[in-house]
Design a protein around this motif. Sequence first.
Motif, PDB file in Angstrom:
ATOM      1  N   UNK A  47      25.886   5.167  18.949  1.00 35.59           N
ATOM      2  CA  UNK A  47      24.835   5.969  19.591  1.00 35.59           C
ATOM      3  C   UNK A  47      25.407   6.756  20.766  1.00 35.59           C
ATOM      4  N   UNK A  48      26.301   6.126  21.512  1.00 38.19           N
ATOM      5  CA  UNK A  48      26.977   6.802  22.625  1.00 38.19           C
ATOM      6  C   UNK A  48      27.772   7.997  22.079  1.00 38.19           C
ATOM      7  N   UNK A  49      28.542   7.757  21.021  1.00 35.73           N
ATOM      8  CA  UNK A  49      29.348   8.813  20.398  1.00 35.73           C
ATOM      9  C   UNK A  49      28.449   9.946  19.922  1.00 35.73           C
ATOM     10  N   UNK A  55      26.223  16.584  22.875  1.00 34.10           N
ATOM     11  CA  UNK A  55      26.347  17.283  24.155  1.00 34.10           C
ATOM     12  C   UNK A  55      27.560  18.202  24.185  1.00 34.10           C
ATOM     13  N   UNK A  56      28.308  18.237  23.083  1.00 33.74           N
ATOM     14  CA  UNK A  56      29.419  19.171  22.965  1.00 33.74           C
ATOM     15  C   UNK A  56      30.788  18.604  23.249  1.00 33.74           C
ATOM     16  N   UNK A  57      30.888  17.309  23.484  1.00 32.82           N
ATOM     17  CA  UNK A  57      32.189  16.715  23.763  1.00 32.82           C
ATOM     18  C   UNK A  57      33.010  16.585  22.483  1.00 32.82           C
ATOM     19  N   UNK A  58      34.301  16.876  22.596  1.00 36.09           N
ATOM     20  CA  UNK A  58      35.219  16.726  21.462  1.00 36.09           C
ATOM     21  C   UNK A  58      35.495  15.241  21.230  1.00 36.09           C
ATOM     22  N   UNK A  59      36.126  14.943  20.120  1.00 31.31           N
ATOM     23  CA  UNK A  59      36.475  13.552  19.815  1.00 31.31           C
ATOM     24  C   UNK A  59      37.370  12.981  20.922  1.00 31.31           C
ATOM     25  N   UNK A  82      35.336  14.948  34.748  1.00 36.53           N
ATOM     26  CA  UNK A  82      35.508  15.243  33.327  1.00 36.53           C
ATOM     27  C   UNK A  82      34.371  16.146  32.838  1.00 36.53           C
ATOM     28  N   UNK A  83      33.153  15.836  33.246  1.00 40.92           N
ATOM     29  CA  UNK A  83      32.001  16.623  32.807  1.00 40.92           C
ATOM     30  C   UNK A  83      31.992  17.987  33.501  1.00 40.92           C
TER      31      UNK A  83
END
Length: 131
Positions: A47-49, A55-59, A82-83
């Motif tokens: 769920x976090x992933x 939200x647009x974060x890469x792997x 990071x964000x």
Amino acid sequence: MNISQAAQQSGLSSKALRHYESTGLLVPARRANGYRDYSEANLEALRFIQRARASGFSVDEVRSLLELRDNPGRRSRVTQQLVREKLSRLEAQLRDMLEMRASLASFVDSCAGDDSPRCAILEQLSGQPCE
């Protein structure tokens, strides 16, 4: 729970779960008789992933976020930085896309859009002066 149950409960596809496993983002609680067995902790991670990817974060960025999430000695400023960096890159991409949009709109406006072979769009893209 098996992979299809975990996929259903996490809102992801079985293919996505296999992908996240192959990239090391997810490790099933165990494998029994060749089948993946997912725990509640795995579901929380999934769920976090899913939220991070939405939200647009890469792997790779998700991997960093998971490491921060799982590190009790983390500092919130590291996560915030990071964000902030992600947001800065996104804002640059947005500026680039708005510039592209303006260029495309200009192209459309410069074209007669009729049955003649002359096309101002192709001339501009070819670097030819428009008449």
